[in-house]
Design an enzyme around this catalytic site. Structure first.
Site, PDB file in Angstrom:
ATOM      1  N   HIS A   1      -8.603   2.075  -5.668  1.00 54.85           N
ATOM      2  CA  HIS A   1      -7.813   1.271  -4.869  1.00 54.85           C
ATOM      3  C   HIS A   1      -6.150   1.461  -5.156  1.00 54.85           C
ATOM      4  O   HIS A   1      -5.699   1.684  -6.024  1.00 54.85           O
ATOM      5  CB  HIS A   1      -7.750  -0.373  -5.173  1.00 54.85           C
ATOM      6  CG  HIS A   1      -9.332  -0.790  -4.980  1.00 54.85           C
ATOM      7  ND1 HIS A   1      -9.872  -1.066  -3.808  1.00 54.85           N
ATOM      8  CD2 HIS A   1     -10.276  -0.888  -5.906  1.00 54.85           C
ATOM      9  CE1 HIS A   1     -11.172  -1.468  -4.023  1.00 54.85           C
ATOM     10  NE2 HIS A   1     -11.369  -1.236  -5.289  1.00 54.85           N
TER      11      HIS A   1
ATOM     12  N   TYR B   1       0.819  -1.115  -0.058  1.00 56.83           N
ATOM     13  CA  TYR B   1       0.051   0.149   0.000  1.00 56.83           C
ATOM     14  C   TYR B   1       0.711   1.416   0.142  1.00 56.83           C
ATOM     15  O   TYR B   1       0.170   2.402   0.041  1.00 56.83           O
ATOM     16  CB  TYR B   1      -0.901  -0.018   1.321  1.00 56.83           C
ATOM     17  CG  TYR B   1      -1.964  -1.164   1.140  1.00 56.83           C
ATOM     18  CD1 TYR B   1      -2.716  -1.121   0.065  1.00 56.83           C
ATOM     19  CD2 TYR B   1      -1.866  -2.140   2.065  1.00 56.83           C
ATOM     20  CE1 TYR B   1      -3.681  -2.276   0.001  1.00 56.83           C
ATOM     21  CE2 TYR B   1      -2.816  -3.215   2.142  1.00 56.83           C
ATOM     22  CZ  TYR B   1      -3.855  -3.407   0.962  1.00 56.83           C
ATOM     23  OH  TYR B   1      -4.632  -4.267   0.966  1.00 56.83           O
TER      24      TYR B   1
HETATM   25  C1  DQA Z   1      -7.680  -1.983  -1.061  1.00 55.96           C
HETATM   26  C2  DQA Z   1      -7.777  -3.337  -1.596  1.00 55.96           C
HETATM   27  C3  DQA Z   1      -8.752  -4.255  -0.752  1.00 55.96           C
HETATM   28  O1  DQA Z   1      -8.574  -5.448  -1.531  1.00 55.96           O
HETATM   29  C4  DQA Z   1      -8.029  -4.199   0.497  1.00 55.96           C
HETATM   30  O2  DQA Z   1      -9.167  -4.857   1.412  1.00 55.96           O
HETATM   31  C5  DQA Z   1      -7.724  -2.971   1.048  1.00 55.96           C
HETATM   32  C6  DQA Z   1      -7.230  -2.163   0.180  1.00 55.96           C
HETATM   33  C7  DQA Z   1      -6.571  -1.012  -1.758  1.00 55.96           C
HETATM   34  O3  DQA Z   1      -6.621   0.243  -1.712  1.00 55.96           O
HETATM   35  O4  DQA Z   1      -5.785  -1.495  -2.586  1.00 55.96           O
HETATM   36  O5  DQA Z   1      -8.078  -2.491   2.368  1.00 55.96           O
HETATM   37  O6  DQA Z   1      -9.074  -1.280  -1.289  1.00 55.96           O
END
Ligand code: DQA
Length: 147
Positions: free
Chosen positions: A100, A23
């Site tokens: 995302h 992330y």
């Molecule tokens: C997310 C991707 C989702 O699958 C995950 O559960 C998240 C973060 C992303 O920003 O990449 O919490 O939304």
């Protein structure tokens, strides 16, 4: 002036320390600051909100009907599970862009399915914090083109 809600779902309050290899290293506050700067450059305003609770996210979407022109929404894990958030997006009639940080299609199989994407204007995945920036830019330009 157009105004947009930047909505962050569960566990995104932990950005900066949460699985940074997936992330990134930016905190949520740093992402929000960058989005504030982008909003100023685009001539729009934003409000930001994060919650770990599905109900609070639903309430934020409902309330956005009264003041927002659209929503940039990272629903986190609820993306893959929440019929209630899907119904809220469909109910409010605002353009919502699902974003995302990570590329959800390059990860576990269960992340490849979004219950929300079919009721969103569009989806952006895999560009780190810039997924939000691209979503905000898309909503701002769409609003400007529509007058
Ligand atoms: C997310 C991707 C989702 O699958 C995950 O559960 C998240 C973060 C992303 O920003 O990449 O919490 O939304």
């Amino acid at each position: 002036m157009s105004t947009f809600l930047i909505l962050h779902g569960p566990n995104l309050n932990l950005l900066g320390t949460r699985e940074p290899e997936i992330y990134g290293a930016l905190t949520l506050a740093e992402i929000d600051r960058r989005l504030e700067a982008l909003a100023a450059a685009l001539g729009v305003t934003i409000r930001t909100f994060q919650s770990n609770s599905e109900g609070a996210l639903i309430d934020a979407l409902h309330q956005a009907r009264d003041w927002a022109d659209g929503v940039v929404f990272n629903p986190g894990g609820y993306t893959h599970t929440s019929v209630a958030l899907r119904d809220a997006i469909a109910a409010i009639g605002l353009p919502v862009v699902e974003v995302h940080l990570s590329n959800v299609h390059a990860r576990e199989d269960f992340r490849r399915r979004s219950l929300l994407a079919p009721v969103c204007l569009g989806s952006i995945s895999g560009f780190g914090w810039q997924s939000y920036a691209l979503g905000l830019r898309a909503l701002a330009e769409r609003a400007a083109a529509r007058g």
